[in-house]
Design a protein around this motif. Structure first.
Motif, PDB file in Angstrom:
ATOM      1  N   MET A 126      11.933   1.437  10.531  1.00  0.00           N
ATOM      2  CA  MET A 126      12.076   2.088   9.362  1.00  0.00           C
ATOM      3  C   MET A 126      12.171   1.076   8.174  1.00  0.00           C
ATOM      4  SD  MET A 126      12.195   4.946   9.978  1.00  0.00           S
ATOM      5  CE  MET A 126      12.597   6.307   8.540  1.00  0.00           C
ATOM      6  N   THR A 127      11.773  -0.184   8.266  1.00  0.00           N
ATOM      7  CA  THR A 127      11.424  -1.224   7.095  1.00  0.00           C
ATOM      8  C   THR A 127      10.179  -1.560   7.261  1.00  0.00           C
ATOM      9  OG1 THR A 127      13.787  -1.923   7.675  1.00  0.00           O
ATOM     10  CG2 THR A 127      12.158  -3.427   6.414  1.00  0.00           C
ATOM     11  N   GLN A 128       9.556  -1.289   6.022  1.00  0.00           N
ATOM     12  CA  GLN A 128       8.223  -1.617   5.733  1.00  0.00           C
ATOM     13  C   GLN A 128       8.063  -2.998   5.121  1.00  0.00           C
ATOM     14  OE1 GLN A 128       6.197   1.012   3.054  1.00  0.00           O
ATOM     15  NE2 GLN A 128       4.009   0.352   3.849  1.00  0.00           N
ATOM     16  N   SER A 129       7.042  -3.960   5.569  1.00  0.00           N
ATOM     17  CA  SER A 129       6.642  -5.204   5.147  1.00  0.00           C
ATOM     18  C   SER A 129       5.335  -4.960   4.573  1.00  0.00           C
ATOM     19  CB  SER A 129       6.873  -6.270   6.113  1.00  0.00           C
ATOM     20  OG  SER A 129       8.307  -6.477   6.616  1.00  0.00           O
ATOM     21  N   ASP A 130       5.191  -5.622   3.364  1.00  0.00           N
ATOM     22  CA  ASP A 130       3.876  -5.581   2.731  1.00  0.00           C
ATOM     23  C   ASP A 130       3.591  -6.832   1.836  1.00  0.00           C
ATOM     24  OD1 ASP A 130       2.055  -4.035  -0.021  1.00  0.00           O
ATOM     25  OD2 ASP A 130       1.646  -3.651   2.103  1.00  0.00           O
ATOM     26  N   TYR A 131       2.386  -7.485   2.397  1.00  0.00           N
ATOM     27  CA  TYR A 131       2.203  -8.725   1.705  1.00  0.00           C
ATOM     28  C   TYR A 131       0.736  -8.763   1.080  1.00  0.00           C
ATOM     29  CZ  TYR A 131       6.633 -10.043   4.362  1.00  0.00           C
ATOM     30  OH  TYR A 131       7.524 -10.190   4.524  1.00  0.00           O
ATOM     31  N   TRP A 132       0.432  -9.555   0.080  1.00  0.00           N
ATOM     32  CA  TRP A 132      -0.813  -9.526  -0.320  1.00  0.00           C
ATOM     33  C   TRP A 132      -1.048 -11.127  -0.808  1.00  0.00           C
ATOM     34  CZ3 TRP A 132      -3.807  -5.423  -1.732  1.00  0.00           C
ATOM     35  CH2 TRP A 132      -3.438  -4.321  -1.600  1.00  0.00           C
ATOM     36  N   GLY A 133      -2.675 -11.371  -0.415  1.00  0.00           N
ATOM     37  CA  GLY A 133      -3.044 -12.762  -0.879  1.00  0.00           C
ATOM     38  C   GLY A 133      -3.345 -12.558  -2.392  1.00  0.00           C
ATOM     39  N   GLN A 134      -4.028 -13.911  -2.832  1.00  0.00           N
ATOM     40  CA  GLN A 134      -3.991 -14.258  -4.270  1.00  0.00           C
ATOM     41  C   GLN A 134      -5.353 -13.571  -4.618  1.00  0.00           C
ATOM     42  OE1 GLN A 134      -4.445 -16.180  -1.880  1.00  0.00           O
ATOM     43  NE2 GLN A 134      -6.597 -17.137  -2.516  1.00  0.00           N
ATOM     44  N   GLY A 135      -6.331 -13.266  -3.693  1.00  0.00           N
ATOM     45  CA  GLY A 135      -7.673 -12.766  -4.135  1.00  0.00           C
ATOM     46  C   GLY A 135      -8.529 -13.855  -4.079  1.00  0.00           C
ATOM     47  N   THR A 136      -9.840 -13.290  -3.776  1.00  0.00           N
ATOM     48  CA  THR A 136     -11.025 -14.444  -3.967  1.00  0.00           C
ATOM     49  C   THR A 136     -12.195 -13.652  -4.636  1.00  0.00           C
ATOM     50  OG1 THR A 136     -12.392 -15.808  -2.596  1.00  0.00           O
ATOM     51  CG2 THR A 136     -11.992 -13.547  -1.746  1.00  0.00           C
ATOM     52  N   GLN A 137     -12.839 -14.173  -5.420  1.00  0.00           N
ATOM     53  CA  GLN A 137     -13.839 -13.387  -6.339  1.00  0.00           C
ATOM     54  C   GLN A 137     -15.085 -13.501  -5.652  1.00  0.00           C
ATOM     55  OE1 GLN A 137     -13.803 -12.063  -9.868  1.00  0.00           O
ATOM     56  NE2 GLN A 137     -15.909 -11.506  -8.861  1.00  0.00           N
ATOM     57  N   VAL A 138     -15.782 -12.182  -5.453  1.00  0.00           N
ATOM     58  CA  VAL A 138     -17.158 -12.032  -4.782  1.00  0.00           C
ATOM     59  C   VAL A 138     -17.948 -11.604  -5.895  1.00  0.00           C
ATOM     60  CG1 VAL A 138     -18.715 -10.886  -3.422  1.00  0.00           C
ATOM     61  CG2 VAL A 138     -16.305 -11.748  -2.726  1.00  0.00           C
ATOM     62  N   THR A 139     -19.116 -12.225  -6.249  1.00  0.00           N
ATOM     63  CA  THR A 139     -20.199 -11.957  -7.395  1.00  0.00           C
ATOM     64  C   THR A 139     -21.341 -11.896  -6.786  1.00  0.00           C
ATOM     65  OG1 THR A 139     -18.752 -12.742  -8.902  1.00  0.00           O
ATOM     66  CG2 THR A 139     -20.956 -12.467  -9.742  1.00  0.00           C
ATOM     67  N   VAL A 140     -21.777 -10.588  -6.801  1.00  0.00           N
ATOM     68  CA  VAL A 140     -23.415 -10.184  -6.420  1.00  0.00           C
ATOM     69  C   VAL A 140     -24.452 -10.201  -7.498  1.00  0.00           C
ATOM     70  CG1 VAL A 140     -24.768  -8.837  -5.036  1.00  0.00           C
ATOM     71  CG2 VAL A 140     -22.311  -9.287  -4.306  1.00  0.00           C
ATOM     72  N   SER A 141     -25.077 -11.000  -7.792  1.00  0.00           N
ATOM     73  CA  SER A 141     -25.891 -10.921  -8.766  1.00  0.00           C
ATOM     74  C   SER A 141     -27.382 -11.832  -8.538  1.00  0.00           C
ATOM     75  CB  SER A 141     -25.221 -11.577 -10.178  1.00  0.00           C
ATOM     76  OG  SER A 141     -26.069 -11.978 -11.217  1.00  0.00           O
TER      77      SER A 141
END
Length: 119
Positions: free
Chosen positions: A103-118
């Protein structure tokens, strides 16, 4: 301190490919469901791909057939192989780790990485 560190983003031409990686530390990686989300400027963050602890995968309709999520529990790493990239795939991509234990939720996020399609 739990860490999720994304890598592999960059600039790519339409039709090109990228492989994102997310390395996790200080968590029992194998019990976590892992997800890749993305957020484009002015838009809400959206789920792109998901993989359960058992390896079951799911994808947003917009990336089905082009993106593949996978995990290597021995390396505590989840991957996102992105093929046939389109300009609309441009966004910051985030890694997420989530689990529910006793009954305990653990939730973690990274800092992100940019993807550019151009072109």
């Amino acid at each position: 301190q739990v860490q999720l560190v994304e890598s592999g983003g960059g600039l790519v031409h339409p039709g090109g490919s990228l492989r994102l990686s997310c390395a996790a530390s200080r968590i029992a990686f194998s019990i976590y469901a892992m997800g890749w989300y993305r957020q484009a400027p002015g838009k809400q963050r959206e789920l792109v791909a998901h993989i359960t602890s058992g390896g079951t995968t799911a994808y947003a309709d917009s990336v089905k057939g082009r993106f593949t999520i996978s995990r290597d529990n021995a390396k505590n790493t989840v991957y996102l192989q992105m093929n046939s990239l389109k300009p609309e795939d441009t966004a910051v991509y985030y890694c997420n780790a989530n689990t529910l234990v006793l009954m305990t939720q653990s939730d973690y996020w990274g800092q992100g990485t940019q993807v550019t399609v151009s072109s």
